[in-house]
Design a protein around this motif. Structure first.
Motif, PDB file in Angstrom:
ATOM      1  N   GLN A   5      46.382 103.757  11.316  1.00  0.00           N
ATOM      2  CA  GLN A   5      46.197 102.703  10.315  1.00  0.00           C
ATOM      3  C   GLN A   5      44.758 102.224  10.297  1.00  0.00           C
ATOM      4  O   GLN A   5      44.172 102.009   9.236  1.00  0.00           O
ATOM      5  N   GLN A 128      44.372  93.449   5.174  1.00  0.00           N
ATOM      6  CA  GLN A 128      44.558  92.091   4.668  1.00  0.00           C
ATOM      7  C   GLN A 128      44.878  91.099   5.787  1.00  0.00           C
ATOM      8  O   GLN A 128      44.367  89.966   5.792  1.00  0.00           O
ATOM      9  N   LYS A 161      48.063  98.300 -11.005  1.00  0.00           N
ATOM     10  CA  LYS A 161      49.219  99.207 -11.039  1.00  0.00           C
ATOM     11  C   LYS A 161      48.916 100.451 -11.867  1.00  0.00           C
ATOM     12  O   LYS A 161      49.319 101.569 -11.513  1.00  0.00           O
ATOM     13  N   ARG A 171      48.901 105.398   2.257  1.00  0.00           N
ATOM     14  CA  ARG A 171      50.106 104.771   2.814  1.00  0.00           C
ATOM     15  C   ARG A 171      49.704 103.635   3.756  1.00  0.00           C
ATOM     16  O   ARG A 171      48.773 103.770   4.556  1.00  0.00           O
ATOM     17  N   GLY A 172      50.403 102.515   3.638  1.00  0.00           N
ATOM     18  CA  GLY A 172      50.138 101.377   4.504  1.00  0.00           C
ATOM     19  C   GLY A 172      49.147 100.379   3.940  1.00  0.00           C
ATOM     20  O   GLY A 172      48.924  99.324   4.532  1.00  0.00           O
ATOM     21  N   VAL A 173      48.551 100.708   2.808  1.00  0.00           N
ATOM     22  CA  VAL A 173      47.591  99.789   2.170  1.00  0.00           C
ATOM     23  C   VAL A 173      48.310  99.024   1.065  1.00  0.00           C
ATOM     24  O   VAL A 173      48.913  99.628   0.171  1.00  0.00           O
ATOM     25  N   SER A 174      48.267  97.709   1.132  1.00  0.00           N
ATOM     26  CA  SER A 174      49.008  96.864   0.196  1.00  0.00           C
ATOM     27  C   SER A 174      48.183  96.510  -1.029  1.00  0.00           C
ATOM     28  O   SER A 174      46.945  96.519  -0.991  1.00  0.00           O
ATOM     29  N   SER A 175      48.865  96.167  -2.109  1.00  0.00           N
ATOM     30  CA  SER A 175      48.185  95.765  -3.340  1.00  0.00           C
ATOM     31  C   SER A 175      47.396  94.473  -3.129  1.00  0.00           C
ATOM     32  O   SER A 175      47.909  93.521  -2.524  1.00  0.00           O
ATOM     33  N   LEU A 178      49.045  90.996  -4.069  1.00  0.00           N
ATOM     34  CA  LEU A 178      50.012  90.275  -3.234  1.00  0.00           C
ATOM     35  C   LEU A 178      49.435  88.959  -2.705  1.00  0.00           C
ATOM     36  O   LEU A 178      50.185  88.044  -2.380  1.00  0.00           O
ATOM     37  N   TRP A 179      48.118  88.880  -2.643  1.00  0.00           N
ATOM     38  CA  TRP A 179      47.469  87.626  -2.238  1.00  0.00           C
ATOM     39  C   TRP A 179      47.791  86.492  -3.214  1.00  0.00           C
ATOM     40  O   TRP A 179      47.627  85.316  -2.880  1.00  0.00           O
ATOM     41  N   ARG A 184      53.313  86.281   0.450  1.00  0.00           N
ATOM     42  CA  ARG A 184      52.260  86.926   1.234  1.00  0.00           C
ATOM     43  C   ARG A 184      51.457  85.900   2.023  1.00  0.00           C
ATOM     44  O   ARG A 184      51.146  86.114   3.213  1.00  0.00           O
ATOM     45  N   GLU A 187      53.424  84.728   4.912  1.00  0.00           N
ATOM     46  CA  GLU A 187      53.409  85.765   5.949  1.00  0.00           C
ATOM     47  C   GLU A 187      52.145  85.662   6.801  1.00  0.00           C
ATOM     48  O   GLU A 187      52.188  85.770   8.033  1.00  0.00           O
TER      49      GLU A 187
END
Length: 272
Positions: A5, A128, A161, A171-175, A178-179, A184, A187
């Protein structure tokens, strides 16, 4: 975090730096100045506050805070953008400390600032959670993290998008969008904040025409600029058509110009 990661995040960060350097975000960023002003008003920013602007770009939040007589440190990992911000500050006669810095590894001691700010900046960090943790580390107890973030279903969220259809993120990288959600931010800060408040806002992208917008963003906005460069001729034509269809769907102008409202939030996180 696994080693894999971490390598993914570092590789993406290098690509992002290249993307933001390849265009000229200042051309786009200057049009967003009102967002920095609004964010300062949302948090009722007091004069003489010690402020850190992260991923400051060409300095919208930086200038807004400096105009309110705050002690401002402005940071970004793209030095060329800070150079543009410095020129703006000099033109307005504003005193600002500019420093190249990575939002995921801030070179400041714990509890150093009254306010940590970012307008459409820190949300683009690959790791993030690390960036969120760094902001909480350097703000003092009782201080505020103040962020302007695009939301997932906003105009910009939907651009993300659309780009993802053509160039899927690792893989594993978020949009980044989401902030702009309560989930989020909870979290990230649910265990360290005394309060997390999201204030809905809207920024209207106003351009002479959809053609004008596409020309500006394809030329100067790093993510779109790089996306077109990465695609073949057919892919470019398809991406162009998708982006124009999105603009047509959301454009409220009836005179041939472009006026597209884009939802975002002013997020205010109080450190416990």
């Amino acid at each position: 975090m696994t080693i894999a990661q971490n390598l993914t995040f570092e590789a993406l960060k290098q690509k992002q730096q290249g993307a933001w350097t390849s265009g000229d975000y200042a051309v786009v960023g200057t049009t967003l100045q009102i967002v920095g002003e609004q964010l300062c008003e949302t948090i009722d920013l007091s004069s003489d506050s010690k402020v850190l602007d992260i991923a400051a770009g060409n300095g919208n939040a930086t200038l807004a805070a400096a105009r309110r007589f705050c002690d401002v440190t402005s940071t970004d990992y793209v030095p060329a953008l800070l150079d543009k911000a410095r020129l703006r500050a000099d033109a307005d006669g504003l005193a600002v400390n500019f420093q190249t810095a990575d939002a995921e590894n801030l070179p400041f001691e714990e509890n150093s600032f009254d306010v940590v700010m970012s307008t459409f900046g820190v949300m683009f960090t690959p790791d993030q959670a690390k960036a969120a943790s760094e902001m909480m580390r350097v703000v003092r107890p009782g201080g505020s993290i103040a962020l302007a973030n695009w939301t997932p279903e906003s105009f910009i969220g939907r651009i993300f998008k659309t780009l993802g259809k053509y160039l899927p993120p690792p893989r594993g990288v978020s949009s980044p969008a989401l902030w702009g959600t309560q989930a989020r931010l909870t979290e990230f800060y649910g265990d360290t904040a005394s309060d997390i408040a999201l204030h809905p806002r809207s920024f209207v992208f106003r351009y002479r025409s959809p053609d004008h917008f596409m020309d500006i963003f394809q030329t100067y906005y790093g993510p779109i600029h790089k996306a077109f460069l990465a695609l073949d001729e057919d892919g470019q034509a398809s991406l162009d058509a998708d982006l124009r269809a999105l603009i047509a769907e959301m454009n409220t102008a009836t005179d041939g110009t472009m006026a597209v409202p884009a939802a975002y939030v002013d997020a205010v996180v109080r450190k416990a």
